[in-house]
Enzyme design. Structure first.
Site, PDB file in Angstrom:
ATOM      1  N   THR A 157       0.831  -1.197   0.000  1.00 59.58           N
ATOM      2  CA  THR A 157       0.000   0.000   0.000  1.00 59.58           C
ATOM      3  C   THR A 157       0.867   1.249   0.000  1.00 59.58           C
ATOM      4  O   THR A 157       2.099   1.168  -0.118  1.00 59.58           O
ATOM      5  CB  THR A 157      -1.038  -0.059   1.154  1.00 59.58           C
ATOM      6  OG1 THR A 157      -1.952   1.025   1.001  1.00 59.58           O
ATOM      7  CG2 THR A 157      -0.401  -0.005   2.538  1.00 59.58           C
TER       8      THR A 157
ATOM      9  N   LYS B 160       3.476   1.419  -3.962  1.00 56.02           N
ATOM     10  CA  LYS B 160       2.865   0.672  -5.075  1.00 56.02           C
ATOM     11  C   LYS B 160       3.632   0.805  -6.393  1.00 56.02           C
ATOM     12  O   LYS B 160       3.619  -0.112  -7.202  1.00 56.02           O
ATOM     13  CB  LYS B 160       1.415   1.123  -5.278  1.00 56.02           C
ATOM     14  CG  LYS B 160       0.479   0.650  -4.163  1.00 56.02           C
ATOM     15  CD  LYS B 160      -0.958   1.051  -4.445  1.00 56.02           C
ATOM     16  CE  LYS B 160      -1.847   0.662  -3.285  1.00 56.02           C
ATOM     17  NZ  LYS B 160      -3.265   0.947  -3.540  1.00 56.02           N
TER      18      LYS B 160
ATOM     19  N   ASP C  48      -6.419  -3.795  -7.200  1.00 56.17           N
ATOM     20  CA  ASP C  48      -7.211  -2.588  -6.897  1.00 56.17           C
ATOM     21  C   ASP C  48      -8.203  -2.308  -8.020  1.00 56.17           C
ATOM     22  O   ASP C  48      -9.369  -1.982  -7.769  1.00 56.17           O
ATOM     23  CB  ASP C  48      -6.297  -1.360  -6.763  1.00 56.17           C
ATOM     24  CG  ASP C  48      -5.670  -1.239  -5.379  1.00 56.17           C
ATOM     25  OD1 ASP C  48      -6.242  -1.792  -4.415  1.00 56.17           O
ATOM     26  OD2 ASP C  48      -4.613  -0.590  -5.265  1.00 56.17           O
TER      27      ASP C  48
ATOM     28  N   GLY D  71      -9.534  13.537  -8.596  1.00 58.00           N
ATOM     29  CA  GLY D  71      -8.218  13.057  -8.218  1.00 58.00           C
ATOM     30  C   GLY D  71      -7.482  12.481  -9.406  1.00 58.00           C
ATOM     31  O   GLY D  71      -8.102  12.041 -10.398  1.00 58.00           O
ATOM     32  N   ALA D  72      -6.159  12.519  -9.331  1.00 61.91           N
ATOM     33  CA  ALA D  72      -5.334  12.009 -10.432  1.00 61.91           C
ATOM     34  C   ALA D  72      -4.120  11.272  -9.871  1.00 61.91           C
ATOM     35  O   ALA D  72      -3.067  11.237 -10.483  1.00 61.91           O
ATOM     36  CB  ALA D  72      -4.895  13.174 -11.326  1.00 61.91           C
TER      37      ALA D  72
HETATM   38  N1  NAP Z   1     -10.842   1.478  -0.764  1.00 56.66           N
HETATM   39  C1  NAP Z   1      -9.678   1.038  -1.208  1.00 56.66           C
HETATM   40  O1  NAP Z   1      -9.443  -0.178  -1.348  1.00 56.66           O
HETATM   41  C2  NAP Z   1      -8.618   2.039  -1.592  1.00 56.66           C
HETATM   42  C3  NAP Z   1      -7.557   1.672  -2.439  1.00 56.66           C
HETATM   43  C4  NAP Z   1      -6.607   2.642  -2.796  1.00 56.66           C
HETATM   44  C5  NAP Z   1      -6.727   3.944  -2.286  1.00 56.66           C
HETATM   45  N2  NAP Z   1      -7.772   4.253  -1.443  1.00 56.66           N
HETATM   46  C6  NAP Z   1      -7.927   5.632  -0.908  1.00 56.66           C
HETATM   47  O2  NAP Z   1      -7.927   6.554  -1.993  1.00 56.66           O
HETATM   48  C7  NAP Z   1      -7.396   7.818  -1.563  1.00 56.66           C
HETATM   49  C8  NAP Z   1      -6.320   8.309  -2.540  1.00 56.66           C
HETATM   50  O3  NAP Z   1      -5.270   7.382  -2.625  1.00 56.66           O
HETATM   51  P1  NAP Z   1      -4.126   7.560  -3.766  1.00 56.66           P
HETATM   52  O4  NAP Z   1      -3.234   6.377  -3.645  1.00 56.66           O
HETATM   53  O5  NAP Z   1      -4.756   7.848  -5.081  1.00 56.66           O
HETATM   54  O6  NAP Z   1      -3.365   8.876  -3.237  1.00 56.66           O
HETATM   55  P2  NAP Z   1      -2.370   9.832  -4.078  1.00 56.66           P
HETATM   56  O7  NAP Z   1      -1.755   9.085  -5.210  1.00 56.66           O
HETATM   57  O8  NAP Z   1      -1.493  10.455  -3.045  1.00 56.66           O
HETATM   58  O9  NAP Z   1      -3.361  10.956  -4.703  1.00 56.66           O
HETATM   59  C9  NAP Z   1      -3.918  11.914  -3.869  1.00 56.66           C
HETATM   60  C10 NAP Z   1      -4.891  12.834  -4.621  1.00 56.66           C
HETATM   61  O10 NAP Z   1      -5.413  13.752  -3.652  1.00 56.66           O
HETATM   62  C11 NAP Z   1      -5.150  15.088  -4.113  1.00 56.66           C
HETATM   63  N3  NAP Z   1      -4.897  15.952  -2.953  1.00 56.66           N
HETATM   64  C12 NAP Z   1      -4.036  15.724  -1.935  1.00 56.66           C
HETATM   65  N4  NAP Z   1      -4.116  16.748  -1.032  1.00 56.66           N
HETATM   66  C13 NAP Z   1      -5.028  17.637  -1.513  1.00 56.66           C
HETATM   67  C14 NAP Z   1      -5.552  18.886  -1.043  1.00 56.66           C
HETATM   68  N5  NAP Z   1      -5.131  19.433   0.113  1.00 56.66           N
HETATM   69  N6  NAP Z   1      -6.478  19.513  -1.796  1.00 56.66           N
HETATM   70  C15 NAP Z   1      -6.919  18.979  -2.969  1.00 56.66           C
HETATM   71  N7  NAP Z   1      -6.456  17.794  -3.469  1.00 56.66           N
HETATM   72  C16 NAP Z   1      -5.531  17.125  -2.734  1.00 56.66           C
HETATM   73  C17 NAP Z   1      -3.970  14.990  -5.051  1.00 56.66           C
HETATM   74  O11 NAP Z   1      -3.996  16.114  -5.926  1.00 56.66           O
HETATM   75  P3  NAP Z   1      -2.629  16.671  -6.643  1.00 56.66           P
HETATM   76  O12 NAP Z   1      -2.415  15.783  -7.840  1.00 56.66           O
HETATM   77  O13 NAP Z   1      -2.962  18.074  -7.020  1.00 56.66           O
HETATM   78  O14 NAP Z   1      -1.539  16.554  -5.623  1.00 56.66           O
HETATM   79  C18 NAP Z   1      -4.270  13.645  -5.749  1.00 56.66           C
HETATM   80  O15 NAP Z   1      -5.246  13.835  -6.771  1.00 56.66           O
HETATM   81  C19 NAP Z   1      -6.883   7.596  -0.129  1.00 56.66           C
HETATM   82  O16 NAP Z   1      -7.869   8.065   0.786  1.00 56.66           O
HETATM   83  C20 NAP Z   1      -6.753   6.067  -0.047  1.00 56.66           C
HETATM   84  O17 NAP Z   1      -6.915   5.610   1.292  1.00 56.66           O
HETATM   85  C21 NAP Z   1      -8.706   3.337  -1.099  1.00 56.66           C
END
Ligand code: NAP
Length: 316
Positions: free
Chosen positions: A62, A66, A102, A129-130
């Protein structure tokens, strides 16, 4: 000998995977332990060597490992290669093979949620999100043949780069900045203010699937943290959040209505948090490790006990 399975991340103490994977192993009568290991990014390579040496049978990966783990593995699956991310590693005689559950886990969870609530897939999907999990969501949307996709991110350039990097996306993908509300004009919201149901015959015609993959930080510091959703007809939408952390005064708990989903509640929009995806990606990983189909009921019961959320599939 007892088999060892693990999850590596940083942090990882909050992970629910040990709870429901252990329940699944016990249910099939496999003598196995599933343990969390908090591995700092600079220790990742050493940790992978250590897991090989210990003879681990498989592990989950995680945040934040990844992508970084890929060059440390012996082979990766086509899905993991397409997504550039690994969340499941299968070990065979010390050979480590990476896969990604995932993306299919999100797809299965979405299909189960729609079927349980008698909904059809809306005609447009809006992905907030990206980051890494947005890639998994986009993979599933492409598989489900969603034709129109909007990607909305704080940094629009990151949204553009993501769209360019995924060759499997449909042609009709547009990107917007999080503070630009004009994306709402790109969605046909439908004449009736309710999401398309199978019985209404409104096969995917109106409304949108609104999927949040933004980290919780995006919702911090305000009672109304998400201006882009203020002026759209949420009643004809379906809201999904990958996060499963609900915020209650003074605490953060797993399960229930997340800050993103709380915006849909007053409009009775169908809502699901990330526990369904968590369960399905875990069930697929279990199958890759053991060749056996785990009991979803046993895994769900463990999640129910850990979170207090009764049902992962009925709209919240
Ligand atoms: N349910 C499940 O099985 C599962 C699996 C995977 C992930 N998740 C959840 O999905 C979420 C995202 O995970 P990820 O791996 O995609 O994270 P990540 O790669 O770190 O991406 C984070 C995203 O959030 C945005 N962001 C961060 N801080 C921000 C702020 N202050 N204001 C506005 N946008 C903000 C980022 O925008 P920028 O590009 O502008 O930085 C990016 O789009 C987490 O909560 C994680 O726990 C759940």
């Amino acid at each position: 000998m007892r088999k060892l399975f693990a999850i590596i991340g940083h942090p990882v103490a909050h992970s629910l995977s040990p709870r429901f994977q252990q329940a699944a192993f016990e249910d099939v009568g496999l003598d196995a332990a599933y343990l969390p290991f908090d591995i700092a990014p600079e220790k990742l390579s050493e940790a992978i060597d250590a897991l090989r040496t210990l003879g681990v049978s498989g592990f989950n990966v995680t945040i934040p490992h990844k992508e970084a783990i890929i060059p440390l593995l012996d082979e990766i699956s086509p899905t993991a290669r397409e997504l550039g991310a690994v969340n499941t590693v299968i070990a065979n005689d010390g050979q480590l093979s990476g896969d990604n559950t995932d993306a299919p886990g999100f797809q299965t969870s979405l299909e189960t949620f729609l079927a349980t609530n008698n909904l059809v897939l809306p005609s447009a999907a809006v992905v907030f999100g990206a980051g890494g999990s947005a890639r998994a969501v986009l993979w599933a949307l492409a598989r489900l043949n969603v034709k129109r996709i909007l990607i909305i991110n704080r940094t629009r350039e990151r949204g553009d780069a993501l769209a360019r990097s995924l060759p499997f996306l449909p042609k009709d993908v547009r990107t917007f900045a999080l503070d630009d509300p004009s994306w709402a004009e790109e969605v046909h919201w439908g004449a009736t203010p309710s999401p398309p149901t199978r019985s209404s015959g409104a096969q995917g015609k109106g409304g949108a699937l609104l999927i949040n993959t933004l980290s919780l930080r995006a919702f911090e510091g305000s009672d109304t943290p998400f201006p882009p959703l203020w002026n759209i007809p949420l009643a004809s939408s379906v809201l999904l959040d990958l996060s499963y952390v609900s915020r209650r005064p003074g605490s953060q708990e797993a399960g229930g209505v997340t800050p993103f989903l709380s915006m849909g509640r007053p409009f009775r929009a169908p809502c699901q948090n990330g526990l369904g995806m968590l369960l399905m990606q875990g069930a697929l990983a279990f199958r890759l490790w053991t060749g056996q189909t785990p009991s979803l009921a046993a895994m769900e019961e463990a999640l129910r006990q850990a979170t207090g959320q009764d049902n992962l599939w009925k709209s919240l």
